[in-house]
Design an enzyme around this catalytic site. Structure first.
Site, PDB file in Angstrom:
ATOM      1  CD  GLN A  22       3.512   7.877  -0.944  1.00  0.00           C
ATOM      2  OE1 GLN A  22       2.595   7.095  -0.737  1.00  0.00           O
ATOM      3  NE2 GLN A  22       4.122   8.534   0.019  1.00  0.00           N
ATOM      4  NE  ARG A  60      -1.678   1.571   3.727  1.00  0.00           N
ATOM      5  CZ  ARG A  60      -1.089   2.723   4.052  1.00  0.00           C
ATOM      6  NH1 ARG A  60      -1.268   3.795   3.338  1.00  0.00           N
ATOM      7  NH2 ARG A  60      -0.304   2.795   5.122  1.00  0.00           N
ATOM      8  CB  VAL A  61       1.845   3.933  -2.027  1.00  0.00           C
ATOM      9  CG1 VAL A  61       3.126   3.134  -2.111  1.00  0.00           C
ATOM     10  CG2 VAL A  61       1.023   3.769  -3.283  1.00  0.00           C
ATOM     11  CB  SER A  62      -0.345   7.569   1.481  1.00  0.00           C
ATOM     12  OG  SER A  62      -0.017   6.819   2.619  1.00  0.00           O
ATOM     13  CB  THR A  63      -0.299  10.093  -2.653  1.00  0.00           C
ATOM     14  OG1 THR A  63       1.117   9.947  -2.775  1.00  0.00           O
ATOM     15  CG2 THR A  63      -0.634  10.734  -1.326  1.00  0.00           C
TER      16      THR A  63
END
Length: 184
Positions: A13, A7-10
């Site tokens: 990324q 998982r990445v936040s944005t």
């Protein structure tokens, strides 16, 4: 079976680092999300959990990729345990399928939450110090106070359309409406 979750936040990324680590760890399939960890609805994580069978292990690169708070992390591990699924974190070298792994999980989870709280406190202290020096955050106003008053006056005179006023002042309709609301 090892099932990976990344998982990445944005959107800016990318998942490459996590994907490489999960592939190297031997994950047979990897589920992904590009969403903040505070969001409860993470489709990739839900798909990974639904795919996993008792005896499987959900593998994450770091614990903070799975959850942003200790409470949520503990709830996630409890859910996985109730389904007979283990949790393995590559970065923290932890595996909840053993008693020592469970202990380490709780310790690292508490440390991760402590670190986030410290960062939050430092950020708040920095913002408070900046405000004390007269600096306010956020985007600068489009117009000076005089030009704002002029825009409101043009609106009140009813001689120009909203579009004309916005064009003259070089602002958008929402900005004009915000200035009108501010005047009332």
């Amino acid at each position: 079976m090892l099932i990976g979750y990344a998982r990445v936040s944005t959107d800016d990324q990318n998942l490459n680092l996590q994907q490489d680590a999960l592939n190297q760890a031997g994950c047979e399939c990897i589920y992904e999300d590009q969403i903040s960890g505070v969001k409860a609805e993470r489709r990739g994580l839900q798909e990974a959990i639904n795919y996993a069978r008792p005896g499987d292990t959900l593998v994450v690169w770091r614990l903070d990729r799975l959850s942003r708070s200790l409470k949520d992390l503990i709830e996630m591990v409890t859910l996985l345990e109730s389904r007979g699924i283990g949790l393995k974190s590559l970065h923290e070298a932890m595996d909840t399928s053993s008693s020592s792994g469970k202990l380490i999980f709780h310790i690292f989870g508490a440390l991760a939450e402590f670190e986030r709280n410290l960062i939050r406190e430092r950020t708040q202290a920095g913002l408070k110090a900046a405000r004390a020096r007269g600096r306010t955050g956020g985007r600068p106003k489009s117009l000076s106070n005089d030009k704002q008053a002029l825009a409101v006056k043009l609106y009140d005179e009813k001689k120009h359309t909203i579009k004309q006023i916005c064009t003259m002042m070089g602002i958008s309709k929402p900005t004009l409406y915000a200035y009108l609301k501010q005047e009332k």
